[in-house]
Design a protein around this motif. Sequence first.
Motif, mmCIF file in Angstrom:
data_model
loop_
_atom_site.group_PDB
_atom_site.id
_atom_site.type_symbol
_atom_site.label_atom_id
_atom_site.label_comp_id
_atom_site.label_asym_id
_atom_site.label_seq_id
_atom_site.Cartn_x
_atom_site.Cartn_y
_atom_site.Cartn_z
ATOM 1 N N TYR A 120 0.850 -1.191 0.000
ATOM 2 C CA TYR A 120 0.000 0.000 0.000
ATOM 3 C C TYR A 120 0.888 1.244 0.000
ATOM 4 O O TYR A 120 1.790 1.381 0.823
ATOM 5 N N SER A 122 0.745 5.349 0.073
ATOM 6 C CA SER A 122 -0.091 6.532 0.309
ATOM 7 C C SER A 122 0.137 7.618 -0.734
ATOM 8 O O SER A 122 -0.644 8.569 -0.831
ATOM 9 N N ASP A 123 1.200 7.485 -1.532
ATOM 10 C CA ASP A 123 1.437 8.435 -2.615
ATOM 11 C C ASP A 123 0.778 7.991 -3.919
ATOM 12 O O ASP A 123 0.809 8.719 -4.913
ATOM 13 N N GLU A 125 -2.382 7.473 -5.992
ATOM 14 C CA GLU A 125 -3.736 8.032 -5.985
ATOM 15 C C GLU A 125 -4.812 6.950 -5.990
ATOM 16 O O GLU A 125 -5.835 7.070 -5.304
ATOM 17 N N HIS A 127 -4.610 3.878 -4.801
ATOM 18 C CA HIS A 127 -4.654 3.243 -3.486
ATOM 19 C C HIS A 127 -5.440 4.116 -2.504
ATOM 20 O O HIS A 127 -6.290 3.619 -1.755
ATOM 21 N N GLU A 128 -5.145 5.391 -2.530
ATOM 22 C CA GLU A 128 -5.820 6.315 -1.620
ATOM 23 C C GLU A 128 -7.317 6.391 -1.915
ATOM 24 O O GLU A 128 -8.142 6.445 -1.000
ATOM 25 N N GLU A 129 -7.672 6.366 -3.189
ATOM 26 C CA GLU A 129 -9.090 6.421 -3.568
ATOM 27 C C GLU A 129 -9.850 5.208 -3.040
ATOM 28 O O GLU A 129 -10.992 5.323 -2.588
ATOM 29 N N LEU A 131 -9.063 3.431 -0.408
ATOM 30 C CA LEU A 131 -9.153 3.544 1.047
ATOM 31 C C LEU A 131 -10.279 4.496 1.450
ATOM 32 O O LEU A 131 -11.070 4.201 2.348
ATOM 33 N N ARG A 147 -6.763 12.871 6.499
ATOM 34 C CA ARG A 147 -6.317 11.577 5.968
ATOM 35 C C ARG A 147 -5.730 10.721 7.095
ATOM 36 O O ARG A 147 -5.949 9.507 7.149
ATOM 37 N N ASP A 161 -3.313 5.714 10.789
ATOM 38 C CA ASP A 161 -2.997 5.581 9.368
ATOM 39 C C ASP A 161 -3.112 4.110 8.964
ATOM 40 O O ASP A 161 -2.244 3.295 9.300
ATOM 41 N N LYS A 163 -2.512 2.417 6.401
ATOM 42 C CA LYS A 163 -1.540 1.786 5.504
ATOM 43 C C LYS A 163 -0.631 0.800 6.237
ATOM 44 O O LYS A 163 -0.159 -0.172 5.658
#
Length: 245
Positions: A120, A122-123, A125, A127-129, A131, A147, A161, A163
């Motif tokens: 995973y 966090s940079d 996009e 993956h973040e979407e 989550l 976040r 967090d 991740k």
Amino acid sequence: MLVHLWGFLYSSYFRFWLKWLWRLLTGKCELQRVFEGAKEGARRTLGIERSLGSSKNKVLRNALNADETEIEKCVRDVMKEKKIEQKDIRFKTNLHMSLLQITGYKKLYLDVENLRKVTYDSDNEEHEEQLIELWNLLMPQENLKARITKQWCDIGFQGDDPKTDFRGMGLLGLVNLVYFSKHFTNEARQILSHSNHPKLGYSYAIVGINLTEMAYSLLKNGALKSHLYNMVPGLPQMEHFHQFY
């Protein structure tokens, strides 16, 4: 010691002569007998897999390693080696279906393994979407304040967090959680509600990731073959793994 000796003698000598005897008595090879003795599903496909895998014939063994585009040729080659008439449509269809399931299972494992190996990020996009989508599916009435926030504990992550919780199963753990929450939203929210019980509660997201590890382990060691061979009359796909989860 005796068990290992018997296994060696059976696979090296007795099995060959037993197959020869059965062919002499029935006029049919082992593959034909498997198809006639088991209806469509796991019992049949597992029998074909064992028969091909234990064969001393390289053509038959190689059929287990074919990809989807090579299956038709493998079927013809196997039928030629076993002296089965090419016009035997029933045998041809059954063997084609079994090989689709066998090779498809191997490909599915590789696809699942590749997704599990994705860390995973966090940079990233995408993956973040995913989550954020998980949060919105489970907690539509509450917005994230940031976040990185203790709010993630509300859906069962261990810290502020998420991740860090995906380390063992990588992106696969998140994808499974999102799939379940998207396709079984009411059930997911109900389970999340139960997880917050003051005495019988548990960490929803962490349990979900542990279930991913269980499903992955069953796929890896082959224990999931019976389920998928019974449920999928063809190539098992990632969708089927998510459904099992």
